[in-house]
Write a protein that holds these residues in place. Structure first.
Motif, PDB file in Angstrom:
ATOM      1  N   SER A  15       0.824  -1.213   0.000  1.00 56.50           N
ATOM      2  CA  SER A  15       0.000   0.000   0.000  1.00 56.50           C
ATOM      3  C   SER A  15       0.856   1.261   0.000  1.00 56.50           C
ATOM      4  O   SER A  15       0.401   2.323  -0.377  1.00 56.50           O
ATOM      5  N   SER A  16       2.103   1.125   0.384  1.00 56.64           N
ATOM      6  CA  SER A  16       3.004   2.280   0.448  1.00 56.64           C
ATOM      7  C   SER A  16       3.890   2.362  -0.787  1.00 56.64           C
ATOM      8  O   SER A  16       5.049   2.732  -0.707  1.00 56.64           O
ATOM      9  N   SER A  17       3.353   2.028  -1.959  1.00 52.89           N
ATOM     10  CA  SER A  17       4.166   1.989  -3.174  1.00 52.89           C
ATOM     11  C   SER A  17       4.647   3.365  -3.612  1.00 52.89           C
ATOM     12  O   SER A  17       5.647   3.484  -4.303  1.00 52.89           O
ATOM     13  N   GLY A  18       3.933   4.417  -3.236  1.00 55.00           N
ATOM     14  CA  GLY A  18       4.342   5.763  -3.611  1.00 55.00           C
ATOM     15  C   GLY A  18       4.007   6.124  -5.047  1.00 55.00           C
ATOM     16  O   GLY A  18       4.389   7.182  -5.521  1.00 55.00           O
ATOM     17  N   ILE A  19       3.313   5.259  -5.750  1.00 53.81           N
ATOM     18  CA  ILE A  19       2.932   5.521  -7.134  1.00 53.81           C
ATOM     19  C   ILE A  19       1.408   5.638  -7.174  1.00 53.81           C
ATOM     20  O   ILE A  19       0.700   4.759  -6.699  1.00 53.81           O
ATOM     21  N   SER A  20       0.898   6.729  -7.746  1.00 54.16           N
ATOM     22  CA  SER A  20      -0.546   6.948  -7.755  1.00 54.16           C
ATOM     23  C   SER A  20      -1.233   6.100  -8.821  1.00 54.16           C
ATOM     24  O   SER A  20      -0.622   5.719  -9.815  1.00 54.16           O
ATOM     25  N   GLY A  21      -2.507   5.797  -8.594  1.00 60.04           N
ATOM     26  CA  GLY A  21      -3.300   5.044  -9.554  1.00 60.04           C
ATOM     27  C   GLY A  21      -2.983   3.565  -9.610  1.00 60.04           C
ATOM     28  O   GLY A  21      -3.236   2.898 -10.600  1.00 60.04           O
ATOM     29  N   VAL A  22      -2.430   3.028  -8.538  1.00 58.95           N
ATOM     30  CA  VAL A  22      -2.023   1.620  -8.495  1.00 58.95           C
ATOM     31  C   VAL A  22      -3.248   0.730  -8.288  1.00 58.95           C
ATOM     32  O   VAL A  22      -4.050   0.980  -7.389  1.00 58.95           O
ATOM     33  N   PRO A  23      -3.415  -0.329  -9.111  1.00 55.36           N
ATOM     34  CA  PRO A  23      -4.525  -1.252  -8.865  1.00 55.36           C
ATOM     35  C   PRO A  23      -4.288  -2.008  -7.559  1.00 55.36           C
ATOM     36  O   PRO A  23      -3.152  -2.264  -7.185  1.00 55.36           O
ATOM     37  N   SER A  24      -5.369  -2.373  -6.888  1.00 54.73           N
ATOM     38  CA  SER A  24      -5.223  -3.072  -5.607  1.00 54.73           C
ATOM     39  C   SER A  24      -4.810  -4.528  -5.801  1.00 54.73           C
ATOM     40  O   SER A  24      -4.230  -5.135  -4.910  1.00 54.73           O
ATOM     41  N   ILE A  25      -5.104  -5.099  -6.988  1.00 53.53           N
ATOM     42  CA  ILE A  25      -4.731  -6.482  -7.283  1.00 53.53           C
ATOM     43  C   ILE A  25      -4.629  -6.627  -8.798  1.00 53.53           C
ATOM     44  O   ILE A  25      -5.363  -5.981  -9.544  1.00 53.53           O
ATOM     45  N   GLN A  26      -3.664  -7.435  -9.251  1.00 59.09           N
ATOM     46  CA  GLN A  26      -3.550  -7.677 -10.690  1.00 59.09           C
ATOM     47  C   GLN A  26      -3.055  -9.096 -10.963  1.00 59.09           C
ATOM     48  O   GLN A  26      -2.321  -9.664 -10.178  1.00 59.09           O
ATOM     49  N   LEU A  27      -3.506  -9.636 -12.089  1.00 60.08           N
ATOM     50  CA  LEU A  27      -3.128 -10.982 -12.510  1.00 60.08           C
ATOM     51  C   LEU A  27      -1.679 -10.975 -12.995  1.00 60.08           C
ATOM     52  O   LEU A  27      -1.308 -10.151 -13.829  1.00 60.08           O
ATOM     53  N   VAL A  28      -0.847 -11.891 -12.457  1.00 62.62           N
ATOM     54  CA  VAL A  28       0.557 -11.959 -12.871  1.00 62.62           C
ATOM     55  C   VAL A  28       0.930 -13.311 -13.475  1.00 62.62           C
ATOM     56  O   VAL A  28       2.031 -13.472 -13.997  1.00 62.62           O
ATOM     57  N   GLY A  29       0.030 -14.281 -13.401  1.00 68.97           N
ATOM     58  CA  GLY A  29       0.333 -15.582 -13.988  1.00 68.97           C
ATOM     59  C   GLY A  29      -0.859 -16.509 -13.970  1.00 68.97           C
ATOM     60  O   GLY A  29      -1.791 -16.324 -13.184  1.00 68.97           O
ATOM     61  N   PHE A  30      -0.840 -17.464 -14.883  1.00 68.66           N
ATOM     62  CA  PHE A  30      -1.881 -18.488 -14.907  1.00 68.66           C
ATOM     63  C   PHE A  30      -1.347 -19.728 -15.597  1.00 68.66           C
ATOM     64  O   PHE A  30      -0.414 -19.665 -16.395  1.00 68.66           O
ATOM     65  N   GLU A  31      -1.913 -20.857 -15.254  1.00 64.31           N
ATOM     66  CA  GLU A  31      -1.513 -22.142 -15.846  1.00 64.31           C
ATOM     67  C   GLU A  31      -2.750 -23.016 -15.957  1.00 64.31           C
ATOM     68  O   GLU A  31      -3.508 -23.162 -15.005  1.00 64.31           O
TER      69      GLU A  31
END
Length: 99
Positions: A15-31
Motif C-alpha cells: 500500500s506504500s508503493s508511492g505511485i498513484s493510480g495503483v490497482p489493488s490487485i492484478q493478474l501476474v500468472g496463470f496455468e
C-alpha cells in the motif's frame, strides 16, 4: 468436479508503493491444467519474473520494482484462495575507504 482448471496467481502491491493510480490487485500468472478428476490434486509449477510481475509503472511510464510487503493470491475469488506474503527490500551497500 472432473475437468480442466486454470490456476490463477494475483499480486497485491504494498500500500506504500508511492505511485498513484495503483490497482489493488492484478493478474501476474496463470496455468491451465487439462484434466483433474474429482477428489484428486495436481501439482502446478509456474515461473514468474519478479522484476516484471512485481513492478509498477511510474508517471513517466518507467517500471519500478516496489519495495515493501507484497502479497500473492493463488486461486480465483470463486474458489479457495492461498495467500503468501513476502518482503522486497533494497540491498544495502557499503563502500570501503581507501588510504
Amino acid at each position: 468436479m472432473d475437468g480442466g482448471h486454470v490456476v490463477l496467481v494475483f499480486w497485491m502491491p504494498p500500500s506504500s508503493s508511492g505511485i498513484s493510480g495503483v490497482p489493488s490487485i492484478q493478474l501476474v500468472g496463470f496455468e491451465r491444467i487439462e484434466e483433474v478428476k474429482e477428489g484428486e490434486t495436481a501439482v502446478v509449477e509456474m515461473q514468474i519474473n519478479v522484476c516484471e510481475a512485481f513492478s509498477l509503472a511510474d508517471e513517466l511510464g518507467e517500471r519500478k520494482l516496489v519495495t515493501g510487503q507484497h502479497t500473492t493470491v493463488i486461486g480465483s475469488p470463486s474458489e479457495q484462495q492461498v495467500l503468501h506474503r513476502f518482503d522486497i527490500k533494497l540491498a544495502s551497500t557499503t563502500t570501503a575507504q581507501g588510504a
